[in-house]
Structures are given as C-alpha cells and as structure tokens.
Write an enzyme that holds these catalytic residues in place. Structure first.
Site, PDB file in Angstrom:
ATOM      1  N   GLY A  32      -5.470  -5.393   6.813  1.00  0.00           N
ATOM      2  CA  GLY A  32      -6.444  -4.344   7.061  1.00  0.00           C
ATOM      3  C   GLY A  32      -7.500  -4.660   8.099  1.00  0.00           C
ATOM      4  O   GLY A  32      -7.917  -3.783   8.850  1.00  0.00           O
TER       5      GLY A  32
ATOM      6  N   GLY B  64     -10.927  -2.762   2.927  1.00  0.00           N
ATOM      7  CA  GLY B  64      -9.953  -2.851   4.016  1.00  0.00           C
ATOM      8  C   GLY B  64      -9.918  -1.596   4.863  1.00  0.00           C
ATOM      9  O   GLY B  64     -10.871  -0.813   4.891  1.00  0.00           O
ATOM     10  N   ASP B  65      -8.810  -1.419   5.541  1.00  0.00           N
ATOM     11  CA  ASP B  65      -8.661  -0.296   6.468  1.00  0.00           C
ATOM     12  C   ASP B  65      -8.376   1.033   5.776  1.00  0.00           C
ATOM     13  O   ASP B  65      -8.626   2.098   6.338  1.00  0.00           O
ATOM     14  CB  ASP B  65      -7.514  -0.583   7.443  1.00  0.00           C
ATOM     15  CG  ASP B  65      -6.189  -0.804   6.704  1.00  0.00           C
ATOM     16  OD1 ASP B  65      -6.193  -1.531   5.685  1.00  0.00           O
ATOM     17  OD2 ASP B  65      -5.163  -0.257   7.134  1.00  0.00           O
TER      18      ASP B  65
ATOM     19  N   THR C 199      -0.305   0.468   6.924  1.00  0.00           N
ATOM     20  CA  THR C 199      -0.215  -0.593   5.921  1.00  0.00           C
ATOM     21  C   THR C 199      -0.106  -1.937   6.624  1.00  0.00           C
ATOM     22  O   THR C 199       0.635  -2.073   7.594  1.00  0.00           O
ATOM     23  CB  THR C 199       0.985  -0.402   4.976  1.00  0.00           C
ATOM     24  OG1 THR C 199       1.125  -1.588   4.175  1.00  0.00           O
ATOM     25  CG2 THR C 199       2.276  -0.144   5.714  1.00  0.00           C
ATOM     26  N   GLY C 200      -0.861  -2.908   6.136  1.00  0.00           N
ATOM     27  CA  GLY C 200      -0.804  -4.224   6.771  1.00  0.00           C
ATOM     28  C   GLY C 200      -2.120  -4.950   6.599  1.00  0.00           C
ATOM     29  O   GLY C 200      -2.909  -4.613   5.709  1.00  0.00           O
TER      30      GLY C 200
ATOM     31  N   ARG D  20     -15.003  -6.741  -0.579  1.00  0.00           N
ATOM     32  CA  ARG D  20     -14.203  -6.494   0.632  1.00  0.00           C
ATOM     33  C   ARG D  20     -13.570  -5.096   0.614  1.00  0.00           C
ATOM     34  O   ARG D  20     -12.967  -4.676  -0.356  1.00  0.00           O
ATOM     35  CB  ARG D  20     -13.101  -7.549   0.743  1.00  0.00           C
ATOM     36  CG  ARG D  20     -12.207  -7.394   1.995  1.00  0.00           C
ATOM     37  CD  ARG D  20     -10.905  -6.679   1.696  1.00  0.00           C
ATOM     38  NE  ARG D  20      -9.977  -6.729   2.826  1.00  0.00           N
ATOM     39  CZ  ARG D  20      -8.859  -6.004   2.893  1.00  0.00           C
ATOM     40  NH1 ARG D  20      -8.525  -5.189   1.925  1.00  0.00           N
ATOM     41  NH2 ARG D  20      -8.063  -6.103   3.941  1.00  0.00           N
TER      42      ARG D  20
ATOM     43  N   THR E 274       0.898  -1.155   0.000  1.00  0.00           N
ATOM     44  CA  THR E 274       0.000   0.000   0.000  1.00  0.00           C
ATOM     45  C   THR E 274       0.929   1.194   0.000  1.00  0.00           C
ATOM     46  O   THR E 274       2.098   1.039   0.331  1.00  0.00           O
ATOM     47  CB  THR E 274      -0.844  -0.043   1.301  1.00  0.00           C
ATOM     48  OG1 THR E 274      -1.890  -1.004   1.146  1.00  0.00           O
ATOM     49  CG2 THR E 274      -1.466   1.283   1.664  1.00  0.00           C
TER      50      THR E 274
HETATM   51  N1  ASP Z   1      -4.034  -2.479   4.479  1.00  0.00           N
HETATM   52  C1  ASP Z   1      -4.319  -2.868   3.131  1.00  0.00           C
HETATM   53  C2  ASP Z   1      -5.619  -3.605   3.105  1.00  0.00           C
HETATM   54  O1  ASP Z   1      -5.889  -4.390   3.988  1.00  0.00           O
HETATM   55  C3  ASP Z   1      -3.271  -3.723   2.529  1.00  0.00           C
HETATM   56  C4  ASP Z   1      -1.883  -3.207   2.695  1.00  0.00           C
HETATM   57  O2  ASP Z   1      -1.579  -2.337   3.490  1.00  0.00           O
HETATM   58  O3  ASP Z   1      -1.037  -3.678   1.982  1.00  0.00           O
HETATM   59  O4  ASP Z   1      -6.360  -3.454   2.160  1.00  0.00           O
END
Ligand code: ASP
Length: 345
Positions: free
Chosen positions: A261, A237-238, A258-259, A235, A207
């Site tokens: 989500g 995400g965060d 980032t991570g 879906r 991200t």
């Molecule tokens: N946080 C993002 C998500 O869950 C993915 C990412 O940070 O790579 O969509």
C-alpha cells in the site's frame, strides 16, 4: 466522435461539401458498452504449487460466486455501485480473503479494516480506516459517501457513524480465523531474524476489490482490506485513499488496487491510470500496464490492479507472483485465475 462529426458537418455547411465526404467517415461504434464486472481477491505470493487442488477449487468457487452475485445485480438493471458492493460483500464474508472475516492481524493481534468506494458518474466517494467492529467495511464506505458530507471517517468515529446508520456491528473476534492467526505468529517469529520489510509477501498482502460498468454506462470501483500483517501505530494503507486504492470517473476508468500500500499511495496508482487514459488518450490496458510494470516496479513496489474503461475495456496487470482475479461481461467472457501464467480472457 460525435463532436468530430458535428464539426465536420459545420465545416461542410460552410464549404458546401458533398454527401460523399460524410459517408466516408467511419461509423460510430454500434450498441451500448457491455455490462462488465472485474474483481480481484488480492495480489501476492500465489505461485503455482502454493495451494492444494482443493484450496484452488475453493478460491475459484468463491471468486465465481462473487462474479455471479455482482453480475446478477448488473443484469437485473442495478447500478455499478450496487454491483460493486454486492460483489465485495461476498468476499468480505468469506474467510478466504484478507477483508472482513479473514482479515490479517496487526502487530497488537487485532483486526483493523479499511475500505473505500467511488461513483464514476458523480465522482462522489466514501472511505473508512481502521474499523474493528463493522461487519462490512465496504457498506460503511458507501454510507459515508451517500449519507455524510465527508469522504473519510477513521476508527472510533467511523464505528460510531456505522452504529448510527444501523449497519451490522460484530464483536472484534468475529474477524478471527485460525489461518490468519497462524501467519501472524509466523510473521512475528520471522521478524526476530529478518527485518520487517523482508517479510514474505504472503504475510503482507491480500485485499478484495471490484470495478463495474452498468447499463447506464456508469462506472464504479470499490476496495476492502484487513491491510498488512503486523501493521502498527494506526497504519493506514492505500485502500481507503481515493486515487491510490480506488478511483472511478466515467470520463476515464474505474480502478481497484492491491499490493504494497505505501507504494500505491506514493504513486497515486488508481488516479494515475485514469489520468493517463483521460489526458494522454491511452487505452486502459496501456495505462494500467505502464503504472504497474514501469512506475510501481521502478520504485520497488509490487501488487496489481483491476481497471475498467467506460467502453468496457478492462485490464488486470500485476507484478507479484499471482493475483486472485476474475471477469464477467456481456460479451460472454467469464474467467477466474490465481497465478501469473493464466490467460486473462
Ligand atoms: N494494499 C493493501 C494495504 O497495503 C494490502 C493488500 O492489497 O493486500 O493495506
């Protein structure tokens, strides 16, 4: 400090303090906080050895280009918001990152993009979810913030708004890259033998985000993503959730996440860091460390954040193997890094 000194002066008027008592008080910190830009290009399985020297150089060059672009905006007197958008657009336009061009594929073999932005001065915010034909989702998030009465638009509605606002539209295959298509196919293959949740992180994460502090002392944060490989059923995400993927408030800090989500949503990661700064008086570093290395880890999630305080203090903690990241500030700091063992200054 200013309030404290005023209070002391008032107390001294009543108690007839001598000048000496006031002189002994520590001086206020001099000068404005340094212009600062902190960026990330996704947390995940970036362990040493994963990339060739050429790939590392390509990532580092693009991270530096993003830093130079955004910092140039700050140096020219631009706002933190302008810097955040300019920085993120560089990474959205690059096929290296999972945002804009280069986004990962959903289970249906599509690209559905999310983004959000927040202005620390006004706490105004904008977000978009699941867009498929808007070249720059971060620009669209800013349009939502500045030119609608709402905070978040999703899917066709967000796309219609983008067209009305005159944003650059692209055919969905613009987001296609061979590399992401390969990992999509690999992920589908792996899923036949492993459960979806055991997919390796490199199929899930990546991200881009930026946090900035401008010459007016204003903070801003923004985040943009293609989400997670094989995501399905619409879906989200965060990243477009204010308080999870993005948060900014001049009273405390600016954060981009980032991570994984789902964990970031459940823990309202970005807001929690700023709340710890605001309510518990923690430093940005202590608050960000606690949220990533205690709260997120204890719940079983992983990823990282970039966090920046109104005084220019910044932190870039992550509990994944690596995180593309970088910082440039007016104190002469400029660095980019990929792996976990690299010093962050
Ligand atoms: N946080 C993002 C998500 O869950 C993915 C990412 O940070 O790579 O969509």
């Amino acid at each position: 400090m200013r309030i404290f000194l005023l209070g002391l002066a008032a107390a001294c008027l009543v108690a007839s303090c001598g000048e000496k008592a006031i002189e002994e008080e520590p001086a206020e910190p001099s000068g404005p906080p340094p212009l600062t830009l902190v960026i990330h290009g996704g947390a995940g399985a970036q362990a040493p050895g994963r990339y060739t020297a050429e790939e590392e150089a390509a990532y580092e060059a693009k991270l530096n280009e993003a830093l130079e672009t955004g910092y140039g905006v700050l140096e020219a007197g631009g706002s933190a918001l302008d810097a955040v958008v300019a920085t993120i657009v560089v990474m959205e336009d690059s096929p290296l990152f999972n945002a804009g061009k280069g986004s990962v594929f959903t289970r249906d073999g599509k690209n559905e993009l999310d983004a959000s932005i927040m202005d620390g001065a006004t706490r105004n915010a904008g977000a978009v979810a699941g867009v498929t034909n808007v070249k720059s989702p971060i620009k669209l998030a800013r349009e939502v913030m500045e030119n609608s009465e709402h905070v978040m638009f999703a899917r066709e509605g967000a796309e219609e708004f983008a067209e009305r606002r005159g944003l650059e539209m692209v055919p969905p295959h613009y987001f296609y890259t061979e590399r992401r298509w390969k990992s999509f196919e690999e992920a589908l293959e792996k899923e036949k033998t492993e459960s979806e949740t055991s997919l390796p992180h490199d199929h899930k994460y990546g991200t881009v985000g930026a946090v900035a502090l401008d010459a007016q002392g204003n903070l801003a944060a923004g985040t943009s993503t293609g989400g997670m490989t094989l995501k399905r059923f619409g879906r989200v995400g965060d990243v477009p959730i204010i308080g999870a993927g993005t948060f900014a408030d001049n009273q405390s800090c600016a954060v981009s996440s980032t991570g994984w989500g789902e964990y970031f949503i459940r823990l309202t990661i970005a807001r929690d860091i700023c709340a710890q700064v605001e309510y518990a008086g923690k430093s940005v570093e202590d608050a960000a460390h606690d949220v990533i290395h205690n709260r997120l880890e204890n719940l079983g999630g992983d990823g990282g954040v970039i966090a920046l305080g109104a005084n220019g203090e910044y932190a870039m903690p992550f509990n994944s193997a690596g995180m593309f990241r970088g910082v440039k500030n007016a104190n002469g700091v400029q660095m980019v890094a990929i792996y976990g063992d690299e010093a962050d200054e």
